[in-house]
Design an enzyme around this catalytic site. Structure first.
Site, mmCIF file in Angstrom:
data_model
loop_
_atom_site.group_PDB
_atom_site.id
_atom_site.type_symbol
_atom_site.label_atom_id
_atom_site.label_comp_id
_atom_site.label_asym_id
_atom_site.label_seq_id
_atom_site.Cartn_x
_atom_site.Cartn_y
_atom_site.Cartn_z
ATOM 1 N N ASP A 19 -58.184 16.652 14.388
ATOM 2 C CA ASP A 19 -58.528 17.926 15.044
ATOM 3 C C ASP A 19 -58.451 19.163 14.152
ATOM 4 O O ASP A 19 -57.951 20.217 14.574
ATOM 5 C CB ASP A 19 -57.624 18.142 16.262
ATOM 6 C CG ASP A 19 -57.695 17.000 17.265
ATOM 7 O OD1 ASP A 19 -58.568 16.130 17.101
ATOM 8 O OD2 ASP A 19 -56.877 16.977 18.195
ATOM 9 N N LYS A 82 -62.862 13.354 21.204
ATOM 10 C CA LYS A 82 -61.884 12.868 22.179
ATOM 11 C C LYS A 82 -61.489 13.995 23.126
ATOM 12 O O LYS A 82 -61.639 15.172 22.806
ATOM 13 C CB LYS A 82 -60.645 12.305 21.481
ATOM 14 C CG LYS A 82 -59.824 13.343 20.711
ATOM 15 C CD LYS A 82 -58.633 12.697 20.013
ATOM 16 C CE LYS A 82 -57.837 13.723 19.214
ATOM 17 N NZ LYS A 82 -57.153 14.721 20.033
ATOM 18 N N CYS A 115 -50.979 16.551 19.491
ATOM 19 C CA CYS A 115 -51.827 15.400 19.150
ATOM 20 C C CYS A 115 -51.212 14.496 18.078
ATOM 21 O O CYS A 115 -51.318 13.272 18.164
ATOM 22 C CB CYS A 115 -53.211 15.883 18.724
ATOM 23 S SG CYS A 115 -54.117 16.666 20.085
#
Length: 199
Positions: A19, A82, A115
């Protein structure tokens, strides 16, 4: 004597970049450092044939990988979109990871307490050995980053550094691989030396 199983091997490793998107990085004080360190690992992974996986959180809303890292991804690596905070919750990620055949995961990116944390804990449960370079992950707050790393360490993840990862992948000096990566190492050292002088 055999090497410790706690050391990384480039034949057993996969590098995961989580990310690295502009909306997240804008809120992180050490964003430039994290971006540079991940860029360095991506270049080293390319030289040493370490496979790479990358993810994006809600690409439609939050955009692509930051421009500086896009050209450093292998041509075969398309970032996986995602919505789950844990990468493991995205079926394409799990499939791609299995296809690498690697059991050691070097986990980098943001945010450490969301995450990265959830992905690492899920990977540990699935039987992977997880290495988290402290200088290649970040959170908006330093305390969030610090306690995420403490929690991960207690859970069995190996907290390491970008330089440790690189030298474990290299294993020894004097090889063709070492000579290939050495200019990257020297360039990174010069960059950090210049920053120290400026500060």
């Amino acid at each position: 004597m055999e090497r410790s199983e706690l050391l990384l091997s480039r034949e057993r490793s996969v590098l995961v970049v989580v990310d690295m998107q502009a909306p997240f990085l804008e809120a992180i004080k050490v964003a430039a450092l994290i971006e540079q360190n991940i860029g360095f690992l991506l270049q080293a992974a390319r030289q040493l044939n370490v496979p790479v996986l990358a993810t994006l959180q809600n690409r439609e809303r939050l955009g692509d990988l930051v421009p500086s890292l896009q050209p450093l991804l292998p041509e075969s690596t398309a970032p996986i979109d995602k919505l789950c905070f844990s990468c493991v919750g995205a079926e394409p990620f799990g499939r791609a990871l299995q296809e690498t055949g690697r059991q050691q995961v070097v986990l980098t990116g943001i945010e450490a307490h969301i995450c990265i944390l959830q992905t690492a804990l899920d990977l540990l449960k699935a039987g992977y050995q997880v290495h988290v370079p402290y200088d290649a992950v970040a959170s908006r707050g330093k305390r969030e980053w610090k306690y995420a790393l403490l929690r991960l360490q207690h859970a069995g993840a190996i907290i390491t550094s970008v330089e440790s990862v690189t030298y474990e992948w290299l294993y020894q000096a004097g090889t063709d691989e070492f000579r290939q990566v050495l200019p990257l190492i020297k360039e990174r050292e010069q960059l950090f030396r210049k920053k120290d002088e400026e500060e």
